[in-house]
Motif scaffolding. Structure first.
Motif, PDB file in Angstrom:
ATOM      1  N   VAL A   1     -27.222  23.522  -9.144  1.00 23.42           N
ATOM      2  CA  VAL A   1     -26.742  24.371  -8.058  1.00 23.42           C
ATOM      3  C   VAL A   1     -25.377  23.883  -7.586  1.00 23.42           C
ATOM      4  O   VAL A   1     -25.170  22.692  -7.344  1.00 23.42           O
ATOM      5  CB  VAL A   1     -27.734  24.376  -6.880  1.00 23.42           C
ATOM      6  N   VAL A   2     -24.452  24.820  -7.477  1.00 22.71           N
ATOM      7  CA  VAL A   2     -23.154  24.571  -6.848  1.00 22.71           C
ATOM      8  C   VAL A   2     -23.116  25.422  -5.588  1.00 22.71           C
ATOM      9  O   VAL A   2     -23.105  26.654  -5.654  1.00 22.71           O
ATOM     10  CB  VAL A   2     -21.982  24.935  -7.782  1.00 22.71           C
ATOM     11  N   ALA A   3     -23.131  24.765  -4.451  1.00 25.53           N
ATOM     12  CA  ALA A   3     -23.177  25.455  -3.162  1.00 25.53           C
ATOM     13  C   ALA A   3     -21.959  25.066  -2.328  1.00 25.53           C
ATOM     14  O   ALA A   3     -21.285  24.077  -2.622  1.00 25.53           O
ATOM     15  CB  ALA A   3     -24.461  25.083  -2.413  1.00 25.53           C
ATOM     16  N   PRO A   4     -21.663  25.842  -1.287  1.00 24.91           N
ATOM     17  CA  PRO A   4     -20.603  25.404  -0.379  1.00 24.91           C
ATOM     18  C   PRO A   4     -20.949  24.034   0.194  1.00 24.91           C
ATOM     19  O   PRO A   4     -22.123  23.720   0.411  1.00 24.91           O
ATOM     20  CB  PRO A   4     -20.622  26.472   0.727  1.00 24.91           C
ATOM     21  N   GLY A   5     -19.934  23.198   0.422  1.00 24.29           N
ATOM     22  CA  GLY A   5     -20.182  21.933   1.099  1.00 24.29           C
ATOM     23  C   GLY A   5     -20.930  22.189   2.395  1.00 24.29           C
ATOM     24  O   GLY A   5     -20.618  23.125   3.137  1.00 24.29           O
TER      25      GLY A   5
ATOM     26  N   ALA B   1     -22.581  11.631   1.170  1.00 26.25           N
ATOM     27  CA  ALA B   1     -23.773  11.329   0.366  1.00 26.25           C
ATOM     28  C   ALA B   1     -24.862  12.370   0.564  1.00 26.25           C
ATOM     29  O   ALA B   1     -25.695  12.583  -0.319  1.00 26.25           O
ATOM     30  CB  ALA B   1     -24.301   9.939   0.722  1.00 26.25           C
ATOM     31  N   GLY B   2     -24.854  13.026   1.717  1.00 25.44           N
ATOM     32  CA  GLY B   2     -25.835  14.075   1.991  1.00 25.44           C
ATOM     33  C   GLY B   2     -25.378  15.463   1.616  1.00 25.44           C
ATOM     34  O   GLY B   2     -26.103  16.437   1.848  1.00 25.44           O
ATOM     35  N   GLY B   3     -24.161  15.572   1.046  1.00 23.35           N
ATOM     36  CA  GLY B   3     -23.659  16.878   0.629  1.00 23.35           C
ATOM     37  C   GLY B   3     -22.826  17.600   1.666  1.00 23.35           C
ATOM     38  O   GLY B   3     -22.432  18.751   1.471  1.00 23.35           O
ATOM     39  N   PHE B   4     -22.502  16.923   2.767  1.00 23.96           N
ATOM     40  CA  PHE B   4     -21.744  17.552   3.852  1.00 23.96           C
ATOM     41  C   PHE B   4     -20.251  17.331   3.669  1.00 23.96           C
ATOM     42  O   PHE B   4     -19.804  16.217   3.401  1.00 23.96           O
ATOM     43  CB  PHE B   4     -22.179  16.987   5.206  1.00 23.96           C
ATOM     44  N   THR B   5     -19.488  18.397   3.855  1.00 23.61           N
ATOM     45  CA  THR B   5     -18.029  18.303   3.779  1.00 23.61           C
ATOM     46  C   THR B   5     -17.359  18.622   5.108  1.00 23.61           C
ATOM     47  O   THR B   5     -16.155  18.397   5.249  1.00 23.61           O
ATOM     48  CB  THR B   5     -17.466  19.237   2.692  1.00 23.61           C
ATOM     49  N   SER B   6     -18.108  19.129   6.070  1.00 19.95           N
ATOM     50  CA  SER B   6     -17.573  19.397   7.415  1.00 19.95           C
ATOM     51  C   SER B   6     -18.623  19.031   8.441  1.00 19.95           C
ATOM     52  O   SER B   6     -19.792  19.442   8.320  1.00 19.95           O
ATOM     53  CB  SER B   6     -17.203  20.878   7.582  1.00 19.95           C
ATOM     54  N   VAL B   7     -18.209  18.242   9.448  1.00 24.34           N
ATOM     55  CA  VAL B   7     -19.135  17.858  10.518  1.00 24.34           C
ATOM     56  C   VAL B   7     -18.427  17.958  11.860  1.00 24.34           C
ATOM     57  O   VAL B   7     -17.198  17.826  11.942  1.00 24.34           O
ATOM     58  CB  VAL B   7     -19.674  16.415  10.340  1.00 24.34           C
TER      59      VAL B   7
ATOM     60  N   LYS C   1     -12.603  11.169   4.397  1.00 22.04           N
ATOM     61  CA  LYS C   1     -12.762  11.827   3.100  1.00 22.04           C
ATOM     62  C   LYS C   1     -13.345  13.233   3.227  1.00 22.04           C
ATOM     63  O   LYS C   1     -13.313  14.008   2.268  1.00 22.04           O
ATOM     64  CB  LYS C   1     -13.635  10.976   2.168  1.00 22.04           C
ATOM     65  N   ILE C   2     -13.914  13.552   4.391  1.00 24.50           N
ATOM     66  CA  ILE C   2     -14.434  14.897   4.651  1.00 24.50           C
ATOM     67  C   ILE C   2     -13.728  15.465   5.880  1.00 24.50           C
ATOM     68  O   ILE C   2     -12.894  14.809   6.502  1.00 24.50           O
ATOM     69  CB  ILE C   2     -15.965  14.899   4.845  1.00 24.50           C
TER      70      ILE C   2
ATOM     71  N   ILE D   1     -28.481  14.901  -5.138  1.00 21.93           N
ATOM     72  CA  ILE D   1     -27.074  15.303  -5.112  1.00 21.93           C
ATOM     73  C   ILE D   1     -26.299  14.504  -6.165  1.00 21.93           C
ATOM     74  O   ILE D   1     -26.382  13.274  -6.201  1.00 21.93           O
ATOM     75  CB  ILE D   1     -26.485  15.088  -3.702  1.00 21.93           C
ATOM     76  N   TYR D   2     -25.555  15.223  -6.990  1.00 18.04           N
ATOM     77  CA  TYR D   2     -24.751  14.586  -8.032  1.00 18.04           C
ATOM     78  C   TYR D   2     -23.278  14.477  -7.651  1.00 18.04           C
ATOM     79  O   TYR D   2     -22.624  13.487  -7.977  1.00 18.04           O
ATOM     80  CB  TYR D   2     -24.906  15.339  -9.356  1.00 18.04           C
ATOM     81  N   PHE D   3     -22.754  15.493  -6.987  1.00 18.66           N
ATOM     82  CA  PHE D   3     -21.350  15.463  -6.573  1.00 18.66           C
ATOM     83  C   PHE D   3     -21.194  16.129  -5.207  1.00 18.66           C
ATOM     84  O   PHE D   3     -21.812  17.166  -4.937  1.00 18.66           O
ATOM     85  CB  PHE D   3     -20.445  16.236  -7.556  1.00 18.66           C
ATOM     86  N   THR D   4     -20.367  15.545  -4.380  1.00 14.43           N
ATOM     87  CA  THR D   4     -19.840  16.228  -3.203  1.00 14.43           C
ATOM     88  C   THR D   4     -18.326  16.247  -3.363  1.00 14.43           C
ATOM     89  O   THR D   4     -17.705  15.214  -3.632  1.00 14.43           O
ATOM     90  CB  THR D   4     -20.220  15.512  -1.900  1.00 14.43           C
ATOM     91  N   ILE D   5     -17.760  17.434  -3.235  1.00 20.24           N
ATOM     92  CA  ILE D   5     -16.316  17.622  -3.425  1.00 20.24           C
ATOM     93  C   ILE D   5     -15.732  18.166  -2.133  1.00 20.24           C
ATOM     94  O   ILE D   5     -16.241  19.155  -1.580  1.00 20.24           O
ATOM     95  CB  ILE D   5     -16.047  18.602  -4.598  1.00 20.24           C
ATOM     96  N   CYS D   6     -14.689  17.512  -1.631  1.00 16.77           N
ATOM     97  CA  CYS D   6     -14.037  17.973  -0.405  1.00 16.77           C
ATOM     98  C   CYS D   6     -12.531  18.036  -0.630  1.00 16.77           C
ATOM     99  O   CYS D   6     -11.936  17.074  -1.120  1.00 16.77           O
ATOM    100  CB  CYS D   6     -14.361  17.051   0.765  1.00 16.77           C
ATOM    101  N   ARG D   7     -11.958  19.176  -0.288  1.00 17.29           N
ATOM    102  CA  ARG D   7     -10.518  19.417  -0.483  1.00 17.29           C
ATOM    103  C   ARG D   7     -10.111  19.152  -1.936  1.00 17.29           C
ATOM    104  O   ARG D   7      -9.025  18.658  -2.223  1.00 17.29           O
ATOM    105  CB  ARG D   7      -9.685  18.582   0.493  1.00 17.29           C
ATOM    106  N   GLY D   8     -11.031  19.462  -2.843  1.00 15.86           N
ATOM    107  CA  GLY D   8     -10.737  19.339  -4.269  1.00 15.86           C
ATOM    108  C   GLY D   8     -10.910  17.956  -4.854  1.00 15.86           C
ATOM    109  O   GLY D   8     -10.673  17.752  -6.049  1.00 15.86           O
TER     110      GLY D   8
END
Length: 415
Positions: free
Chosen positions: A45-49, A77-83, A110-111, A402-409
Motif C-alpha cells: 500500500v502506498v498511502a498519503p503520509g 517511524a509511524g508513517g506520519f509526515t505532518s503533525v 525531517k517531517i 511500515i517499510y518507507f515513510t517519504i516526506c518532501r520527496g
C-alpha cells in the motif's frame, strides 16, 4: 525517485489500484505507468503520509520526555509526515516570540511539524491570546489542551473570533470540578482500586456546552480525544443540527477499556481516561457513521521514572505515533468496522482539511509525502524512536508493517 508497483490508496480522490509514482523536487510529478529504475514495492500500500493533529513533542521545557527531533523520528517511524503539536509547554506557546522559536526549530525537522497556539494567556482560561497575531505568525489553530476551558463567556468570544479568522478551535473536555482522581474512569475498576476517578459526566457537560456554542456561533470546533459514549451522541446531535463540530479519537480509546488499568497500571492512565466497553462500542459506532472523522494519537511521552510511581501520582498519557496505524488496522479494519480506505481517510485528508494543511492526499503536483506499508504483515512492538516508552502495547504484534515513510520527496524512515 520512482516508486514502482505500489497499490495506491488515496481517500481524497478515491484512487485505488496499482500505479507507479515519479517524485521530483519534493512533489509528485506523475502517477501511472512510468519507465525507468525505481523502488519496486511489490504491491504494498502506498498511502498519503499520515497526519496527526494532536501530539506533544514537549518542547520547550520538557525535553527529557521528548523534543522536536525525537518526536519527528517517532512520527516518521509511524508513517506520519505532518503533525500538529499542542501548546502546553513551558513556557506556553501563547506569544509570538515563543511561537517563532518553536517554528524555527521545527523547520529543521525531517517531517512537517506545526503547532497550535494557546487559546488563553498562560492557559489562564480568562484572557484570550491575540488570535489574529498568532495566526499570522504561523499557528494553525488554538487549544489549551491539557487544561479544560471553564469560562463559557471567554469560549463564546473565542468562537466568534475563530469564525472571523476561519480557524478551528480544539477543546479538552473535562470539568475538573467533577473529578477527584484524574486519568482513571470512575466505575467498577476505580472502586476496586478504591479511587473515585473521573466520571464520564465530567466530559459530557463540557461537550454539551461546546457543541451548543459551536451551533450558536458557526465556529469550527474539534472535540479532542473523545472517550464517552454520551459525548459521541452529543456530537452526532450537533452535526445533525448543522454545527461545524468535529471529533477526534485516539487508538487507545477505541482499543482498550478501563480494565486495562488493572493490568498495565499507570501505562493505561490518561486524560480523558479509558472508559467502559459500552463507551468503546459507541466510539466504534461513531467511527463507522463518521460522527468521529479523525483519529489522532495524543502522543504524550513521559519518562519511566515519572510513570513508575503510585497510580494516583503518575502523570497521564501514553505515546502513540508508532502504534497508531497498526492498531487502526487490527481493531477497525480487520474486525470489519472500516475499510482500509475509510481508516486512512480519518488519518490523512480529514485531519489535514480541518486545519487547512496541504497534506493528506496523493496527486500530481501535490506534496511527495507518502507512507508505504504492508497491511497484512505483522511486526512486534519492541523498540521506539521516541525518547519515551510509556505504552501498554509494548510486546504486542500489530499488522501494517511500515517499510518507507517519504516526506518532501525524501525517505525519512526505512522499516
Amino acid at each position: 525517485m520512482i516508486i514502482k508497483n505500489g497499490y495506491i490508496i488515496d481517500p481524497k480522490s478515491g484512487l485505488e489500484g496499482i500505479y507507479d509514482i515519479k517524485i521530483k523536487d519534493g512533489k509528485i510529478e506523475k502517477i501511472g505507468k512510468i519507465s525507468g529504475e525505481g523502488i519496486d514495492v511489490g504491491g504494498m500500500v502506498v498511502a498519503p503520509g499520515l497526519v496527526d493533529i494532536h501530539v506533544h513533542f514537549r518542547e520547550p521545557g520538557f525535553t527529557h520526555k521528548e523534543d522536536i527531533e525525537t518526536g519527528s523520528n517517532s512520527a516518521a517511524a509511524g508513517g506520519f509526515t505532518s503533525v500538529i503539536c499542542m501548546a502546553n509547554t513551558s513556557p506556553k506557546i501563547d506569544n509570538v516570540n515563543v511561537l517563532k522559536e518553536f517554528l524555527n526549530k521545527a523547520e529543521n525537522s525531517k517531517i512537517n511539524v506545526y503547532t497550535v497556539s494557546a487559546l488563553t494567556e498562560n492557559f489562564n482560561g480568562e484572557t484570550l491570546v491575540d488570535m489574529e497575531e498568532m495566526l499570522i505568525a504561523g499557528a494553525v489553530g488554538f487549544s489549551d489542551d491539557g487544561i479544560p476551558d471553564r469560562n463559557s463567556k471567554v469560549i463564546l468570544k473565542a468562537m466568534e473570533e475563530a469564525v472571523r479568522l476561519d480557524v478551528p478551535l480544539s477543546f479538552h473536555e473535562e470539568d475538573p470540578n467533577l473529578i477527584i482522581n484524574n486519568g482513571i474512569n470512575h466505575g467498577e475498576v476505580s472502586e476496586k482500586l478504591e479511587i473515585y476517578g473521573s466520571p464520564h459526566i465530567a466530559e459530557d457537560v463540557f461537550v454539551a456546552r461546546d457543541v451548543n456554542l459551536a451551533l450558536f456561533t458557526g465556529a469550527k470546533v474539534d472535540i479532542q480525544h473523545i472517550s464517552s459514549g454520551n459525548s459521541v451522541e452529543l456530537v452526532r446531535w450537533a452535526k445533525k443540527k448543522g454545527a461545524k463540530v468535529y471529533a477526534e479519537v485516539t487508538p487507545h480509546h477505541f482499543t482498550l477499556t478501563d480494565t486495562a488499568v488493572l493490568k498495565y497500571g499507570a501505562l493505561a492512565k490518561m486524560n480523558p481516561p479509558l472508559r467502559t466497553e459500552k463507551d468503546r462500542e459507541m466510539i466504534i459506532e461513531g467511527l463507522k457513521d463518521n460522527t468521529i472523522e479523525i483519529i489522532a494519537t495524543d502522543h504524550a511521552p513521559h519518562s519511566e521514572e515519572e510513570k513508575n510511581v503510585e497510580l494516583t501520582k503518575a502523570p497521564s498519557g501514553i505515546i502513540g505515533l508508532e502504534t497508531s496505524l497498526g492498531l487502526g488496522i487490527r481493531e477497525l479494519v480487520n474486525k470489519g468496522y472500516l475499510t482500509l480506505m475509510e481508516l486512512l481517510r480519518k488519518m490523512t485528508i480529514n485531519p489535514a482539511e480541518l486545519y487547512n494543511l496541504n497534506a493528506g492526499y496523493i496527486s500530481e503536483g501535490g506534496p511527495a509525502d507518502l507512507v508505504i506499508f504492508n497491511p497484512e504483515e505483522e511486526y512486534k512492538v519492541e523498540s521506539f524512536e521516541s525518547k519515551s516508552k510509556n505504552t501498554p502495547f509494548k510486546g504486542e504484534n500489530l499488522p501494517g508493517k511500515i517499510y518507507f515513510t517519504i516526506c518532501r520527496g525524501e525517505i525519512v524512515y526505512r522499516g
